[in-house]
Enzyme design. Structure first.
Site, short mmCIF file in Angstrom:
data_model
loop_
_atom_site.label_atom_id
_atom_site.label_comp_id
_atom_site.label_asym_id
_atom_site.label_seq_id
_atom_site.Cartn_x
_atom_site.Cartn_y
_atom_site.Cartn_z
N CYS A 264 0.86 -1.18 0.00
CA CYS A 264 0.00 0.00 0.00
C CYS A 264 0.89 1.23 0.00
O CYS A 264 1.76 1.35 -0.87
CB CYS A 264 -0.98 -0.02 1.18
SG CYS A 264 -0.21 -0.18 2.80
N ARG A 269 -2.11 -1.06 5.65
CA ARG A 269 -3.35 -1.52 5.01
C ARG A 269 -3.11 -2.79 4.21
O ARG A 269 -3.99 -3.64 4.09
CB ARG A 269 -3.91 -0.43 4.09
CG ARG A 269 -4.60 0.72 4.79
CD ARG A 269 -5.04 1.75 3.78
NE ARG A 269 -3.90 2.35 3.09
CZ ARG A 269 -4.00 3.11 2.00
NH1 ARG A 269 -5.20 3.34 1.47
NH2 ARG A 269 -2.92 3.64 1.45
#
Length: 314
Positions: A264, A269
């Site tokens: 990411c 994430r």
């Protein structure tokens, strides 16, 4: 009904129930077993001494305003990383943290957090790297727990120190820049999964508005497939079913036949999608925690920038 007939009927019912049970078991996915707990299960096990609940949230102060009773707080940007050099927490420091949280080698650790378990998944990735055998996520995380109206506490957790011994880090769960470049150059088999927004992937923006971590190039790693993280979850924050997830990723050509690297912007994430691919679907997957802030700042690496956006220092 005579005795012989009753026995025959009972035997038939037992056989039917056993058959149904076997069928149900056969239909569950072994890779996903032990990866998640429901809010009902956790609520029933809050006083279980073999279960330790850990909160890892994105937003500072959330834990202090109210947390699942008995939960210990770990702060992702100070506890789970090296605060000086860019790296994950060291083995020695992690062992100290885990013991202070009351964790033993046979403890079942249940992590949860805000923002759809983004950083709770990062925490699960760290726990897996250092070899704790039973690490799970609360399905739906903090959002669903609160939406259900379940109890929260503002009292700090009081736990006895544990005896957990961290293992040597499992480096198969972590990808570095050179691993990524090996895939880009065709020297190693692999699928790169970019879980950022489409605008970031296309190079229209360098990062979501307001974030501090930036790169001087926009775009994505050549060959990466864009699968924003939100594709993994339902509206209430729970994960989609294993069947839905397996079918969805298969439609993108991601079926576990090739090692997977998720990334990411700063790596956290990406851990959520790693959790789905590795822990729920059982695929070989690693997190590239250097992610775009490393790759997009690295001199001399190839970049795909569909939008052609050029950073002007503003």
């Amino acid at each position: 009904m005579n005795r012989t007939l009753r026995i025959t009927v009972i035997a038939a019912l037992i056989a039917l129930l056993v058959a149904v049970g076997i069928t149900s078991f056969a239909q569950t996915d072994s890779a996903a077993e032990g990866a998640l707990v429901s809010a009902d299960w956790l609520e029933a096990n809050l006083d279980n001494p073999s279960v330790r609940v850990i909160e890892v949230s994105v937003i500072p102060g959330v834990y202090e305003r109210g947390h699942i009773p008995g939960a210990v707080n770990l702060v992702w940007h100070t506890d789970l990383v090296d605060t000086v050099q860019r790296d994950i927490v060291s083995r020695v420091r992690f062992e100290e943290l885990a013991r202070a949280a009351g964790i033993n080698d046979d403890t079942t650790v249940v992590l949860y957090g805000d923002n759809n378990n983004w950083f709770a998944a990062w925490g699960a990735w760290i726990f897996d790297i250092y070899g704790l055998s039973d690490v799970r996520l609360l399905d739906g995380g903090r959002v669903k727990w609160e939406a259900d109206g379940r109890a929260l506490s503002t009292s700090p957790a009081s736990v006895d120190a544990g005896t957990f011994s961290a293992a040597e880090p499992d480096l198969t769960l972590r990808a570095r820049l050179w691993d990524v470049l090996s895939v880009v150059d065709g020297e190693a088999a692999g699928v790169l999964v970019d879980i950022r927004s489409g605008a970031e992937y296309r190079g229209e923006v360098f990062a979501p508005e307001g974030v501090q971590e930036l790169s001087v190039r926009a775009g994505h790693i050549p060959g990466a497939v864009n699968v924003p993280w939100g594709q993994n979850v339902n509206e209430d924050g729970t994960f989609k079913s294993v069947e839905e997830l397996r079918e969805f990723y298969a439609g993108l050509g991601i079926d576990g036949s090739t090692p997977i690297i998720t990334y990411c912007r700063i790596g956290e994430r990406a851990a959520l999608t790693w959790f789905v691919l590795n822990r729920l679907l059982g695929y070989e997957a690693a997190v590239y925690d250097g992610s775009w802030t490393e790759y997009g700042n690295t001199v001399g690496v190839p970049v795909v920038n569909l939008a052609g956006t050029v950073w002007g220092g503003q």
